[in-house]
Design a protein around this motif. Structure first.
Motif, PDB file in Angstrom:
ATOM      1  N   ASP A 158      37.631  -1.061  23.112  1.00  0.00           N
ATOM      2  CA  ASP A 158      37.609  -2.316  22.357  1.00  0.00           C
ATOM      3  C   ASP A 158      38.819  -2.344  21.433  1.00  0.00           C
ATOM      4  O   ASP A 158      39.106  -1.345  20.754  1.00  0.00           O
ATOM      5  N   PHE A 159      39.528  -3.461  21.393  1.00  0.00           N
ATOM      6  CA  PHE A 159      40.715  -3.528  20.538  1.00  0.00           C
ATOM      7  C   PHE A 159      40.723  -4.805  19.715  1.00  0.00           C
ATOM      8  O   PHE A 159      40.070  -5.807  20.047  1.00  0.00           O
ATOM      9  N   SER A 160      41.461  -4.744  18.612  1.00  0.00           N
ATOM     10  CA  SER A 160      41.646  -5.892  17.730  1.00  0.00           C
ATOM     11  C   SER A 160      42.996  -5.742  17.063  1.00  0.00           C
ATOM     12  O   SER A 160      43.736  -4.783  17.317  1.00  0.00           O
ATOM     13  N   GLU A 161      43.307  -6.685  16.151  1.00  0.00           N
ATOM     14  CA  GLU A 161      44.575  -6.593  15.437  1.00  0.00           C
ATOM     15  C   GLU A 161      44.583  -5.435  14.444  1.00  0.00           C
ATOM     16  O   GLU A 161      45.632  -5.059  13.911  1.00  0.00           O
ATOM     17  N   ARG A 162      43.434  -4.822  14.206  1.00  0.00           N
ATOM     18  CA  ARG A 162      43.332  -3.710  13.264  1.00  0.00           C
ATOM     19  C   ARG A 162      43.316  -2.338  13.937  1.00  0.00           C
ATOM     20  O   ARG A 162      43.485  -1.325  13.271  1.00  0.00           O
ATOM     21  N   GLY A 163      43.105  -2.301  15.257  1.00  0.00           N
ATOM     22  CA  GLY A 163      43.073  -1.009  15.926  1.00  0.00           C
ATOM     23  C   GLY A 163      42.310  -1.086  17.231  1.00  0.00           C
ATOM     24  O   GLY A 163      42.121  -2.153  17.797  1.00  0.00           O
TER      25      GLY A 163
END
Length: 336
Positions: free
Chosen positions: A102-107
């Protein structure tokens, strides 16, 4: 690209462009997306040299506030279904890896992952998250089993050669992190199920337990135009009880070149309470205390661990391996 949708709600006011997509394609292209995104900088380029084979399934949702682009957010998932993954040239190959990223702009985070590693099965999770100081760090934790044959064939240099006189399999716990793009590894095991054919006091039968701790950490880094560069690291192998190990090998190495080279180190074997082998300013010091010393057996063990013979004229090409050998030896033995 399999499915995609674009939405803009409330054009007159605080409009947000939302892009949702689902796709399946080569895992290498998925990594290309990560490298071209802000995640590359957040990870310190730790995934810049990652190689992955096979297909991957991806879905993501991108939210772009049209009047506040700086607040752009992304959420996504990558599903691995038997991919071979190597995070960096110095990292082991994770064969037939399965799990979810799982990815996001935070990691990013990995959960429920499994892979073949060192001749056994590994279960792991982890990812990249900012710490209390706001610095993003990558860390993975796992539990698995490894075989002596798998470790010997793993092309880990000095570490693989340490298992040249071992047989069987053993369970272990591991932590993997990165600093300046260099892997930092901690492995602990009781070595139960693995036999060691080494000189006393390090020999053990497969059924016996013998605690082992392996750790390497980056000591010094320097800044550069392409980010941080690791200069030196510390390599430690402790065998036996933590407070009084049967053997302790500690090295500080120059890792700025193509092959690590020992700057200084210490080897302690069979020492009692209060004894030790402090790191010298240069070279490698050994402090050995045994009830009986089999010089021929120890010579074979050192040759196996370093990959070079300890007698005769050394080959200049073996300089890096020879640097692990003691330059000064303190020896006490009741019998030779």
């Amino acid at each position: 690209l399999g499915e995609a949708s674009i939405e803009i709600a409330d054009l007159a006011h605080t409009s947000t462009l939302v892009v949702s997509a689902r796709a399946q394609g080569p895992a290498g292209e998925v990594l290309g997306f990560v490298r071209a995104s802000p995640l590359n900088a957040l990870t310190g380029g730790a995934l810049a040299q990652t190689v992955m084979s096979g297909p991957a399934q991806v879905q993501f949702r991108l939210s772009l506030p049209l009047y506040a682009i700086a607040n752009t957010a992304v959420r996504g998932t990558v599903l691995f279904t038997g991919n071979d993954v190597r995070i960096s040239p110095d990292s082991p190959l994770l064969a037939r890896a399965t799990g979810t990223l799982d990815f996001s702009e935070r990691g990013f985070g990995v959960s429920g992952a499994q892979a073949r590693l060192y001749g056994g099965e590994l279960r792991f999770d982890g990812g990249m998250r900012p710490n209390a100081q706001g610095v993003s760090r990558i860390q993975f934790r796992g539990q698995g089993t490894a075989s002596a044959e798998g470790l010997r064939d793993a092309d880990l240099g000095f570490v693989s050669r340490l298992f040249g006189n071992a047989s069987g399999t053993a369970a272990y716990n591991a932590q993997l992190a990165f600093r300046a793009g260099v892997p930092e590894l901690l492995v602990t095991s009781k070595l139960q199920g693995m036999a060691l054919k080494l000189p006393a006091p390090l020999a053990k039968a497969a059924a016996d337990s013998l605690p082992m701790r392996f750790e390497n950490t980056v000591l010094a880094v320097t800044g550069g135009t392409d980010g941080e560069l690791a200069l030196t690291d510390r390599l430690q192998v402790d065998i036996g009880a933590p407070l009084q190990p049967l053997a302790a090998l500690h090295y500080e190495r120059d890792i700025s070149g193509p092959e690590p080279r020992v700057l200084r180190g210490s080897v302690a074997v069979g020492l009692g309470g209060g004894e030790g082998a402090p790191l010298p300013a240069t070279g490698v010091v050994a402090n050995v205390h045994t009830a009986q010393l089999d010089a021929d057996a120890w010579e074979r063990a050192f040759t196996s661990a370093t990959g070079v013979g300890v007698r005769g004229t050394p080959d200049p090409a073996s300089g890096a391996s020879l640097s692990y050998l003691p330059t000064t030896v303190g020896l006490r033995s009741e019998r030779l």
